[in-house]
Design a protein around this motif. Sequence first.
Motif, PDB file in Angstrom:
ATOM      1  N   MET A  20       2.419   2.502  -3.341  1.00 47.03           N
ATOM      2  CA  MET A  20       1.606   3.121  -4.400  1.00 47.03           C
ATOM      3  C   MET A  20       1.989   4.590  -4.529  1.00 47.03           C
ATOM      4  N   THR A  37       2.134   9.827   4.867  1.00 48.56           N
ATOM      5  CA  THR A  37       1.917   8.405   5.118  1.00 48.56           C
ATOM      6  C   THR A  37       2.079   8.091   6.602  1.00 48.56           C
ATOM      7  N   CYS A  74       0.837  -1.204   0.000  1.00 49.84           N
ATOM      8  CA  CYS A  74       0.000   0.000   0.000  1.00 49.84           C
ATOM      9  C   CYS A  74       0.872   1.255   0.000  1.00 49.84           C
ATOM     10  N   ALA A  91       4.421   0.662   5.607  1.00 44.83           N
ATOM     11  CA  ALA A  91       3.800   1.600   4.669  1.00 44.83           C
ATOM     12  C   ALA A  91       4.705   2.805   4.439  1.00 44.83           C
ATOM     13  N   PRO A 131      -4.065   0.261   5.945  1.00 44.18           N
ATOM     14  CA  PRO A 131      -3.438  -0.994   6.386  1.00 44.18           C
ATOM     15  C   PRO A 131      -3.090  -0.994   7.868  1.00 44.18           C
ATOM     16  N   LYS A 189      -2.962   5.587   2.381  1.00 38.36           N
ATOM     17  CA  LYS A 189      -2.175   4.360   2.225  1.00 38.36           C
ATOM     18  C   LYS A 189      -1.398   4.014   3.488  1.00 38.36           C
TER      19      LYS A 189
END
Length: 210
Positions: A16, A108, A13, A87, A67, A63
């Motif tokens: 990305m 993130t 994730c 991540a 998760p 993202k």
Amino acid sequence: MQTAALVVIGYLCGSMPWGYWLVRIFRHEDIRTKGSGNIGATNVWRVYGRRLGVPAVLLDTAKGFVPTLIATKLAGHDAGALTGGAAMLGHWRPLFLRFRKGGKMVATAGGAFLGLAPILGAVGAGVWILTFALTRYASLASMVSAVSLPLWSWLLGYPWPVTVFAALAAAGVVVLHRANIRRLLHGEENRFTRKRKSGAAGVKPAAPPS
């Protein structure tokens, strides 16, 4: 086994590269050749404005958030911290860009903390907003917010995996902002300013965390 799977999902994730993909899709350009060359939301926002910057911020945050939240709910704070870290690692060295340089992990990381420890994530966001409002430096706001996280985690009584993750995340964010630190020390860092355009008041878009 479950934790390992969650960590892999977290890395995928994080890998990305939404800033890169959005610019490719809507502008048919490579964000790595524009501005600072970073694929994170800050560079996307500065080069292309809010129209691409807002989606980049939201997707880079999501993202980390999705998760990490799932891992925390399924397997506890230990797994959530590992998944959030994965991540962040994915955002820094994305698989989908062949492990080339990615972003500086701030958005993130923010998403990961919102998923792992919502109050801590909200406090970190508040510190970012306050620091940015006072200084108009997005990079400084990112570092101050990140460095404050371990202290807030301890003060708020979160379990040790959260505090350790906060300390490691803070270290990672600061290390990836080395060039920004040098520019800050030399008075060369990009700063949010208000401008007037064509005789009317205009505001240069504030760059969010990458």
